[in-house]
Motif scaffolding. Structure first.
Motif, short mmCIF file in Angstrom:
data_model
loop_
_atom_site.label_atom_id
_atom_site.label_comp_id
_atom_site.label_asym_id
_atom_site.label_seq_id
_atom_site.Cartn_x
_atom_site.Cartn_y
_atom_site.Cartn_z
N ASN A 48 5.98 1.58 4.29
CA ASN A 48 6.32 3.03 3.88
C ASN A 48 7.76 3.24 3.32
OD1 ASN A 48 7.66 2.35 6.53
ND2 ASN A 48 7.76 4.12 7.38
N ILE A 49 8.48 2.19 2.79
CA ILE A 49 10.00 2.42 2.11
C ILE A 49 9.98 1.42 0.92
CG2 ILE A 49 10.87 2.79 4.29
CD1 ILE A 49 12.04 -0.24 3.91
N ASP A 50 11.06 1.77 0.20
CA ASP A 50 11.42 0.87 -0.91
C ASP A 50 12.79 0.88 -0.86
OD1 ASP A 50 11.04 -0.78 -3.11
OD2 ASP A 50 11.23 0.93 -4.50
N THR A 51 13.43 -0.30 -0.87
CA THR A 51 14.72 -0.59 -0.86
C THR A 51 15.37 -1.19 -2.19
OG1 THR A 51 14.35 -2.92 -0.01
CG2 THR A 51 14.84 -1.02 1.42
N PRO A 52 16.35 -1.03 -2.57
CA PRO A 52 16.93 -1.52 -3.76
C PRO A 52 16.64 -3.07 -4.01
CG PRO A 52 18.45 -0.33 -2.85
CD PRO A 52 17.58 -0.31 -1.58
N GLU A 53 16.41 -3.39 -5.40
CA GLU A 53 16.14 -4.81 -5.57
C GLU A 53 17.54 -5.62 -5.45
OE1 GLU A 53 13.14 -6.05 -6.08
OE2 GLU A 53 12.20 -4.05 -5.77
N ILE A 54 17.16 -6.88 -5.23
CA ILE A 54 18.33 -7.89 -5.03
C ILE A 54 18.39 -9.05 -6.19
CG2 ILE A 54 19.18 -9.91 -3.76
CD1 ILE A 54 18.57 -8.47 -1.21
N SER A 55 17.02 -9.49 -6.47
CA SER A 55 16.82 -10.37 -7.48
C SER A 55 16.75 -10.11 -8.91
CB SER A 55 15.50 -11.25 -7.11
OG SER A 55 14.49 -10.60 -7.28
N SER A 56 15.92 -8.97 -9.04
CA SER A 56 16.05 -8.45 -10.51
C SER A 56 16.42 -7.06 -10.66
CB SER A 56 14.79 -8.65 -11.17
OG SER A 56 13.90 -8.03 -10.22
N PRO A 57 17.65 -6.50 -10.31
CA PRO A 57 17.96 -5.18 -10.37
C PRO A 57 18.25 -4.50 -11.50
CG PRO A 57 19.86 -6.66 -9.92
CD PRO A 57 18.97 -7.56 -10.09
N GLY A 83 10.96 1.28 8.80
CA GLY A 83 11.13 1.86 7.69
C GLY A 83 11.81 3.09 7.88
N LEU A 84 11.18 3.90 8.91
CA LEU A 84 12.02 5.30 8.99
C LEU A 84 13.60 5.29 9.44
CD1 LEU A 84 11.21 8.34 9.29
CD2 LEU A 84 10.83 7.87 11.77
N GLN A 85 13.84 4.30 10.16
CA GLN A 85 15.25 3.93 10.29
C GLN A 85 16.31 3.47 9.09
OE1 GLN A 85 15.99 1.18 13.56
NE2 GLN A 85 18.28 1.12 13.41
N LEU A 86 15.67 2.75 8.30
CA LEU A 86 16.41 2.47 6.98
C LEU A 86 16.37 3.59 6.28
CD1 LEU A 86 14.85 -1.16 6.29
CD2 LEU A 86 17.19 -0.58 7.04
N ILE A 87 15.52 4.48 6.19
CA ILE A 87 15.48 5.82 5.47
C ILE A 87 16.76 6.80 5.97
CG2 ILE A 87 14.19 7.81 4.78
CD1 ILE A 87 11.82 6.09 4.57
N GLN A 88 16.60 6.84 7.11
CA GLN A 88 17.48 7.89 7.88
C GLN A 88 19.00 7.37 7.62
OE1 GLN A 88 16.01 7.73 11.78
NE2 GLN A 88 14.66 9.42 11.61
N GLU A 89 18.94 6.08 7.64
CA GLU A 89 20.49 5.38 7.58
C GLU A 89 20.97 5.07 6.04
OE1 GLU A 89 20.67 1.66 9.77
OE2 GLU A 89 20.36 2.79 11.51
#
Length: 177
Positions: A89-98, A148-154
């Motif tokens: 349910n989430i997407d986070t910023p890329e580390i390996s190919s930003p 996922g919800l916790q990472l979105i909220q933070e």
């Protein structure tokens, strides 16, 4: 011994002609070869620079193993018992190919936060299918909380939505453009 004025005049004329019309040095390399060499040098430089960046940031890039049995790969991917699980349910910023340096920094922060959340707690996985990379898509709960919800909220993740427009919107949010 007498001097021959014609000889001296001949040498003088040749010297003047050489100064007035110098012979151009023979070009030994073609322009295309020089361009090729410059491009090759640039590619080698970028490759070495990227390798040094990864080597310097290895502590942030390498997977983090926890006592719960989960290995944190990046901000939205964990591995449990050899199974790669993508938090659905989430997407986070890329580390390996930003797409920009700011995205990579935010990706490392998301990975660190997921590692903190997962530290030592039991993990509940609600599998939903597979993604295009063969990873298991799942809702992940740790200590009863939806990760996922916790990472979105933070502020470490954004809600995942399909499509190129949604992806570009997330990249703009991370890169600021």
């Amino acid at each position: 011994m007498t001097r021959n004025p014609a000889l001296y005049q001949s040498i003088e004329m040749r010297s003047l002609k050489a100064r007035a019309n110098p012979i151009r040095p023979k070009q030994t390399r073609h322009n295309s070869a020089m361009v090729r060499d410059c491009v090759f040098a640039a590619v080698v430089g970028v490759t070495i620079g990227s390798g040094l960046l990864v080597w310097r940031n290895w502590e942030a890039v390498k997977p983090v193993l926890h006592s719960s049995g989960a290995t944190v790969i990046d901000g939205d991917t964990i591995e449990v018992a050899g199974e790669r699980i993508r938090i659905s349910n989430i997407d986070t910023p890329e580390i390996s190919s930003p797409n920009c340096p700011a995205e990579q920094v935010k990706g490392f922060a998301a990975k660190r936060r997921l590692a903190e959340i997962a530290r030592g707690y039991p993990i509940d996985i609600d599998r939903e299918g597979k993604d295009r990379f063969g990873r298991t898509l799942a809702r992940v709960r740790i200590a009863g909380n939806d990760v996922g919800l916790q990472l979105i909220q933070e502020g470490h993740a954004l809600p995942w939505a399909p499509g190129a427009a949604a992806k570009q919107s997330r990249i703009r949010a991370w890169c600021g453009s």
